[in-house]
Scaffold this active site. Structure first.
Site, PDB file in Angstrom:
ATOM      1  N   ASP A  17       0.857  -1.188   0.000  1.00  0.00           N
ATOM      2  CA  ASP A  17       0.000   0.000   0.000  1.00  0.00           C
ATOM      3  C   ASP A  17       0.892   1.236   0.000  1.00  0.00           C
ATOM      4  O   ASP A  17       1.072   1.900   1.021  1.00  0.00           O
ATOM      5  CB  ASP A  17      -0.901  -0.029   1.240  1.00  0.00           C
ATOM      6  CG  ASP A  17      -2.069   0.939   1.133  1.00  0.00           C
ATOM      7  OD1 ASP A  17      -2.368   1.389   0.013  1.00  0.00           O
ATOM      8  OD2 ASP A  17      -2.684   1.240   2.168  1.00  0.00           O
ATOM      9  N   GLU A  96      -6.459   5.233  -8.664  1.00  0.00           N
ATOM     10  CA  GLU A  96      -7.761   5.716  -8.198  1.00  0.00           C
ATOM     11  C   GLU A  96      -8.343   6.821  -9.069  1.00  0.00           C
ATOM     12  O   GLU A  96      -7.634   7.729  -9.522  1.00  0.00           O
ATOM     13  CB  GLU A  96      -7.626   6.220  -6.756  1.00  0.00           C
ATOM     14  CG  GLU A  96      -8.951   6.502  -6.083  1.00  0.00           C
ATOM     15  CD  GLU A  96      -8.922   6.200  -4.596  1.00  0.00           C
ATOM     16  OE1 GLU A  96      -9.879   6.580  -3.916  1.00  0.00           O
ATOM     17  OE2 GLU A  96      -7.952   5.574  -4.119  1.00  0.00           O
ATOM     18  N   LYS A 132      -9.561   2.086  -9.068  1.00  0.00           N
ATOM     19  CA  LYS A 132     -10.123   2.264  -7.726  1.00  0.00           C
ATOM     20  C   LYS A 132     -11.244   3.296  -7.756  1.00  0.00           C
ATOM     21  O   LYS A 132     -11.091   4.382  -8.312  1.00  0.00           O
ATOM     22  CB  LYS A 132      -9.043   2.723  -6.739  1.00  0.00           C
ATOM     23  CG  LYS A 132      -8.108   1.628  -6.297  1.00  0.00           C
ATOM     24  CD  LYS A 132      -7.082   2.135  -5.307  1.00  0.00           C
ATOM     25  CE  LYS A 132      -7.630   2.234  -3.903  1.00  0.00           C
ATOM     26  NZ  LYS A 132      -6.571   2.615  -2.927  1.00  0.00           N
ATOM     27  N   THR A 156     -13.071   0.906  -3.021  1.00  0.00           N
ATOM     28  CA  THR A 156     -12.361   1.305  -1.818  1.00  0.00           C
ATOM     29  C   THR A 156     -13.265   2.123  -0.898  1.00  0.00           C
ATOM     30  O   THR A 156     -14.440   2.328  -1.196  1.00  0.00           O
ATOM     31  CB  THR A 156     -11.083   2.080  -2.211  1.00  0.00           C
ATOM     32  OG1 THR A 156     -10.289   2.309  -1.056  1.00  0.00           O
ATOM     33  CG2 THR A 156     -11.420   3.410  -2.868  1.00  0.00           C
ATOM     34  N   PHE A 178     -11.812  -1.287   4.845  1.00  0.00           N
ATOM     35  CA  PHE A 178     -10.807  -0.621   5.667  1.00  0.00           C
ATOM     36  C   PHE A 178     -10.884  -1.105   7.106  1.00  0.00           C
ATOM     37  O   PHE A 178     -11.947  -1.067   7.717  1.00  0.00           O
ATOM     38  CB  PHE A 178     -11.017   0.893   5.612  1.00  0.00           C
ATOM     39  CG  PHE A 178     -10.450   1.545   4.381  1.00  0.00           C
ATOM     40  CD1 PHE A 178     -10.419   0.884   3.166  1.00  0.00           C
ATOM     41  CD2 PHE A 178      -9.949   2.834   4.435  1.00  0.00           C
ATOM     42  CE1 PHE A 178      -9.894   1.482   2.031  1.00  0.00           C
ATOM     43  CE2 PHE A 178      -9.426   3.455   3.308  1.00  0.00           C
ATOM     44  CZ  PHE A 178      -9.396   2.784   2.106  1.00  0.00           C
TER      45      PHE A 178
END
Length: 317
Positions: A17, A96, A132, A156, A178
């Site tokens: 990440d 993203e 994303k 996400t 998350f």
């Protein structure tokens, strides 16, 4: 003796990440994920300056309009960083869509296709890219359409079970529930400040989503994200994928000892429920104050960092 990172890889695909290429070389993950905040951080690294300069020069060739140049250069920088990362990981890069498009299905689709074209023009095929998108109703609908067109998506900012269910029913390739941000909310909004890893509300959330997906035969990949400590990570050993920041990858690599698998499903596949409707999704998501707060906050934070990145790019034009 084996280390915990090596042991974890027996059960789970490890993803980095980060946008930091040095970390990729060190920990050799299968895949990598980026977001506007990570791209902004990466843009501060001196070795990336050539990627920024390339993006700015390219954008100037595309348009004479300064506002459009900023948008183009920002997109190109995200892809340039992705291209560097893809030289180091055998799998996929997640890039993203602008968080400010989180409530606009058509604009999200258009931006996704724009990013894909930039990758394709650089010789990267769709099977090495994940787009994303925030797990809003509109983002999930955008992903559903993109998946039909052969563009795999990573949904996400996923905090509620309603979001997870809608993503599975839309046939998205992968979700990123998350963990740490859920824990943050409970620490900030309840009297309980300490949690054992197995009781960590973020760990519990991902475990429940994993079990539900496997019980109902959904192929959507569950990739736990946003970790605060290695205890959370070890409690999710066996999850399809886990995306982990370099500091925690380092801690795992330096911790000796084998770990045990925590998540698995060997039961029968059950019948799936009817698809969740938009009104059901919105109501069920709204019933979870943590999810409402963290989704909105996450979108705002990514938008702020996107704007900071655009300002930085604008100063170079």
């Amino acid at each position: 003796m084996t280390d915990k990172l090596t042991s974890l890889r027996q059960y789970t695909t490890v993803v980095a990440d980060t946008g930091d290429i040095a970390a990729m070389k060190l920990y050799q993950p299968q895949d990598a994920t980026t977001n506007p905040s990570l791209i902004l951080n990466a843009a501060q690294i001196p070795e990336y300056r050539k990627l920024i300069d390339d993006a700015v020069a390219w954008a100037k060739q595309q348009s004479n309009d300064r506002a459009q140049q900023i948008v183009d250069a920002t997109d190109k920088l995200a892809v340039n960083i992705g291209l560097e990362i893809l030289k180091l990981v055998p799998g996929r890069i997640s890039t993203e869509v602008d968080a400010r498009l989180s409530y606009d299905t058509e604009a999200s689709i258009a931006k996704a296709k724009r990013l894909i074209k930039l990758y394709n023009d650089a010789g990267i095929s769709n099977d090495r890219i994940l787009i994303k998108l925030a797990s809003t109703w509109q983002g999930i609908r955008a992903a559903e359409q993109l998946e039909k067109e052969g563009i795999n998506c990573n949904l996400t900012l996923l905090f509620s079970f309603a979001q997870a269910r809608a993503c599975a029913e839309a046939g998205v390739f992968l979700i990123s529930p998350f963990v740490g941000r859920i824990l943050d909310w409970y620490k900030a909004n309840t009297d309980k400040k300490e949690y054992a890893p197995a009781e960590d509300p973020g760990v519990v959330s991902v475990s429940e989503i994993y079990q539900y997906y496997k019980e109902h035969g959904y192929e959507t990949v569950v990739m736990g994200a946003s970790f605060r400590n290695i205890g959370e990570i070890l409690e999710l050993a066996g999850c399809d994928r886990l995306t982990i920041a370099p500091a925690l990858l380092k801690e795992l690599a330096e911790s000796e000892g084998a770990i045990e698998r925590k998540l698995s499903y060997t039961g029968e596949v059950k019948a799936r429920p009817a698809r969740i409707t938009e009104s059901e999704f919105l109501w069920q998501h709204n019933q979870d104050p943590m999810a409402v707060d963290k989704l909105a906050e996450g979108i705002r934070k990514f938008a702020i960092d996107q704007e900071k990145l655009e300002k930085m790019i604008g100063d170079l034009l």
